[in-house]
Design a protein around this motif. Structure first.
Motif, PDB file in Angstrom:
ATOM      1  N   LEU A 133       2.507   1.065   5.914  1.00  8.38           N
ATOM      2  CA  LEU A 133       1.442   2.069   5.216  1.00  8.38           C
ATOM      3  C   LEU A 133       1.297   1.757   3.132  1.00  8.38           C
ATOM      4  O   LEU A 133       2.393   0.684   2.905  1.00  8.38           O
ATOM      5  CB  LEU A 133       1.515   3.328   4.532  1.00  8.38           C
ATOM      6  N   TYR A 134       0.137   0.768   2.659  1.00  8.82           N
ATOM      7  CA  TYR A 134      -0.005   0.360   1.447  1.00  8.82           C
ATOM      8  C   TYR A 134      -0.918   1.414   0.401  1.00  8.82           C
ATOM      9  O   TYR A 134      -1.422   1.511   0.920  1.00  8.82           O
ATOM     10  CB  TYR A 134      -0.651  -0.741   1.672  1.00  8.82           C
ATOM     11  N   THR A 135       0.196   1.654  -0.284  1.00  7.91           N
ATOM     12  CA  THR A 135      -0.709   2.414  -1.452  1.00  7.91           C
ATOM     13  C   THR A 135      -0.750   1.896  -3.207  1.00  7.91           C
ATOM     14  O   THR A 135       0.098   0.588  -3.529  1.00  7.91           O
ATOM     15  CB  THR A 135       0.235   3.381  -2.342  1.00  7.91           C
ATOM     16  N   SER A 136      -2.093   2.061  -3.457  1.00 10.94           N
ATOM     17  CA  SER A 136      -2.102   1.503  -4.615  1.00 10.94           C
ATOM     18  C   SER A 136      -1.135   2.207  -6.086  1.00 10.94           C
ATOM     19  O   SER A 136      -1.704   3.024  -5.877  1.00 10.94           O
ATOM     20  CB  SER A 136      -4.125   1.178  -5.419  1.00 10.94           C
TER      21      SER A 136
END
Length: 92
Positions: free
Chosen positions: A75-78
């Protein structure tokens, strides 16, 4: 200070790094990740390497290939504007 110097400085002050390789890894991705991990470990840092796919059998001659761990979810979030305002990276 240029970006290269910033990266070196950050790597010097951190205890380690996590390295991610793209899906269906090729020799360039594996070789780069393994070399970076070896360089970090030579400086007393911890290095973990993750990839969605297993290392293809024809790249298993590369030193350290067995260190590549499979990841099933990433999971990647800005970063939020608040996080960007306190970032250690120089603005461009």
């Amino acid at each position: 200070m240029d970006l290269y110097e910033v990266i070196i400085q950050e790597l010097e002050r951190t205890p380690g790094a996590t390295i991610f390789i793209h899906k269906s890894p090729d020799g360039d991705a594996l070789g780069s990740a393994l070399t970076l991990a070896m360089a970090l470990e030579a400086r007393g840092k911890e290095a973990e390497i993750y990839c969605w796919d297993a290392v293809p059998y024809f790249y298993r001659f590369l030193p350290g290939w067995e260190k590549v761990k499979r990841v099933s979810c990433l999971l990647y979030t800005s970063p939020s504007p608040r996080d960007l305002s306190t970032s250690r990276m120089p603005s461009s």
